[in-house]
Scaffold this motif. Structure first.
Motif, PDB file in Angstrom:
ATOM      1  N   ALA A 291      39.082 -18.024 -48.191  1.00 27.12           N
ATOM      2  CA  ALA A 291      39.794 -17.422 -49.323  1.00 27.12           C
ATOM      3  C   ALA A 291      39.197 -17.940 -50.635  1.00 27.12           C
ATOM      4  O   ALA A 291      39.024 -17.193 -51.596  1.00 27.12           O
ATOM      5  N   HIS A 292      38.873 -19.219 -50.642  1.00 27.03           N
ATOM      6  CA  HIS A 292      38.256 -19.831 -51.821  1.00 27.03           C
ATOM      7  C   HIS A 292      36.888 -19.202 -52.085  1.00 27.03           C
ATOM      8  O   HIS A 292      36.554 -18.873 -53.218  1.00 27.03           O
ATOM      9  N   ALA A 293      36.107 -19.034 -51.028  1.00 22.87           N
ATOM     10  CA  ALA A 293      34.779 -18.420 -51.149  1.00 22.87           C
ATOM     11  C   ALA A 293      34.892 -17.011 -51.733  1.00 22.87           C
ATOM     12  O   ALA A 293      34.151 -16.651 -52.648  1.00 22.87           O
ATOM     13  N   ILE A 294      35.834 -16.238 -51.214  1.00 28.80           N
ATOM     14  CA  ILE A 294      36.029 -14.874 -51.699  1.00 28.80           C
ATOM     15  C   ILE A 294      36.377 -14.892 -53.187  1.00 28.80           C
ATOM     16  O   ILE A 294      35.816 -14.121 -53.974  1.00 28.80           O
ATOM     17  N   ALA A 295      37.277 -15.808 -53.560  1.00 27.43           N
ATOM     18  CA  ALA A 295      37.681 -15.908 -54.967  1.00 27.43           C
ATOM     19  C   ALA A 295      36.476 -16.178 -55.874  1.00 27.43           C
ATOM     20  O   ALA A 295      36.382 -15.626 -56.969  1.00 27.43           O
ATOM     21  N   GLN A 296      35.557 -17.024 -55.386  1.00 34.00           N
ATOM     22  CA  GLN A 296      34.354 -17.334 -56.167  1.00 34.00           C
ATOM     23  C   GLN A 296      33.497 -16.087 -56.384  1.00 34.00           C
ATOM     24  O   GLN A 296      32.777 -15.982 -57.360  1.00 34.00           O
ATOM     25  N   CYS A 297      33.554 -15.161 -55.438  1.00 36.64           N
ATOM     26  CA  CYS A 297      32.631 -14.035 -55.433  1.00 36.64           C
ATOM     27  C   CYS A 297      33.264 -12.724 -55.899  1.00 36.64           C
ATOM     28  O   CYS A 297      32.598 -11.687 -55.908  1.00 36.64           O
ATOM     29  N   VAL A 298      34.524 -12.768 -56.292  1.00 38.03           N
ATOM     30  CA  VAL A 298      35.220 -11.565 -56.751  1.00 38.03           C
ATOM     31  C   VAL A 298      34.469 -10.829 -57.874  1.00 38.03           C
ATOM     32  O   VAL A 298      34.293  -9.612 -57.794  1.00 38.03           O
ATOM     33  N   PRO A 299      33.973 -11.545 -58.894  1.00 37.40           N
ATOM     34  CA  PRO A 299      33.265 -10.817 -59.958  1.00 37.40           C
ATOM     35  C   PRO A 299      32.063 -10.021 -59.426  1.00 37.40           C
ATOM     36  O   PRO A 299      31.845  -8.880 -59.849  1.00 37.40           O
TER      37      PRO A 299
ATOM     38  N   TRP B  93      26.784 -10.885 -51.101  1.00 32.92           N
ATOM     39  CA  TRP B  93      26.715 -11.569 -49.805  1.00 32.92           C
ATOM     40  C   TRP B  93      26.046 -12.937 -49.905  1.00 32.92           C
ATOM     41  O   TRP B  93      26.389 -13.850 -49.163  1.00 32.92           O
ATOM     42  N   LYS B  94      25.115 -13.072 -50.837  1.00 32.64           N
ATOM     43  CA  LYS B  94      24.478 -14.362 -51.047  1.00 32.64           C
ATOM     44  C   LYS B  94      25.527 -15.356 -51.541  1.00 32.64           C
ATOM     45  O   LYS B  94      25.572 -16.499 -51.096  1.00 32.64           O
ATOM     46  N   CYS B  95      26.370 -14.885 -52.454  1.00 32.50           N
ATOM     47  CA  CYS B  95      27.457 -15.707 -52.973  1.00 32.50           C
ATOM     48  C   CYS B  95      28.394 -16.130 -51.835  1.00 32.50           C
ATOM     49  O   CYS B  95      28.757 -17.297 -51.717  1.00 32.50           O
ATOM     50  N   MET B  96      28.771 -15.168 -50.983  1.00 32.11           N
ATOM     51  CA  MET B  96      29.663 -15.469 -49.863  1.00 32.11           C
ATOM     52  C   MET B  96      29.033 -16.485 -48.910  1.00 32.11           C
ATOM     53  O   MET B  96      29.682 -17.440 -48.499  1.00 32.11           O
ATOM     54  N   ASP B  97      27.765 -16.272 -48.566  1.00 32.92           N
ATOM     55  CA  ASP B  97      27.086 -17.175 -47.632  1.00 32.92           C
ATOM     56  C   ASP B  97      27.012 -18.585 -48.195  1.00 32.92           C
ATOM     57  O   ASP B  97      27.268 -19.558 -47.491  1.00 32.92           O
ATOM     58  N   LYS B  98      26.658 -18.689 -49.463  1.00 27.39           N
ATOM     59  CA  LYS B  98      26.530 -19.990 -50.108  1.00 27.39           C
ATOM     60  C   LYS B  98      27.872 -20.730 -50.101  1.00 27.39           C
ATOM     61  O   LYS B  98      27.942 -21.910 -49.750  1.00 27.39           O
TER      62      LYS B  98
END
Length: 123
Positions: free
Chosen positions: A50-58, A84-89
């Motif tokens: 959930a945290h990862a998703i929040a980081q990548c919302v923009p 997806w790069k954001c999510m993977d990271k």
């Protein structure tokens, strides 16, 4: 952007909560610990994702906007890659944090076992 999220949360790294959410219960044995770990790890992984998703919302919003204006997905390859790069990271970061978290929990539990007399200390 999610308005309920403060600025520092948006850039913050994921930090898992203490496994025991407080002190280790004195009667906890290895079987209890193992099943607690299973549940807690699932909880922390869910929080981490959930945290990862929040980081990548923009980036996700950019991807959606691109898809909407382009009319089809293929022309938004760069935006898709960025998301997806954001999510993977971020997920990789969560995995690393959780493996340290797991190791610390096992260490804490082993110390707890060697202090309580009901089981010989681990060799």
């Amino acid at each position: 952007h999610d308005p309920s999220m403060t600025r520092d949360e948006a850039g913050a790294e994921f930090e898992p909560d203490n496994v025991f959410l407080g002190d280790i219960p004195p009667k906890m044995d290895r079987a209890n610990f193992t099943s607690l770990m299973r549940v807690r790890e699932q909880e922390e992984w869910t929080r981490g994702v959930a945290h990862a998703i929040a980081q990548c919302v923009p980036l996700y919003q950019e991807l959606q906007a691109c898809t909407k204006s382009a009319g089809f997905f293929q022309s938004c390859w760069a935006e898709n890659q960025a998301f997806w790069k954001c999510m993977d990271k971020n997920k990789k970061n969560v995995k690393e944090k959780l493996s340290i978290w797991r190791a610390n929990a096992h260490k804490e539990f082993s110390q707890h076992m060697s202090h309580s007399s009901n089981e010989p200390p681990l060799r």
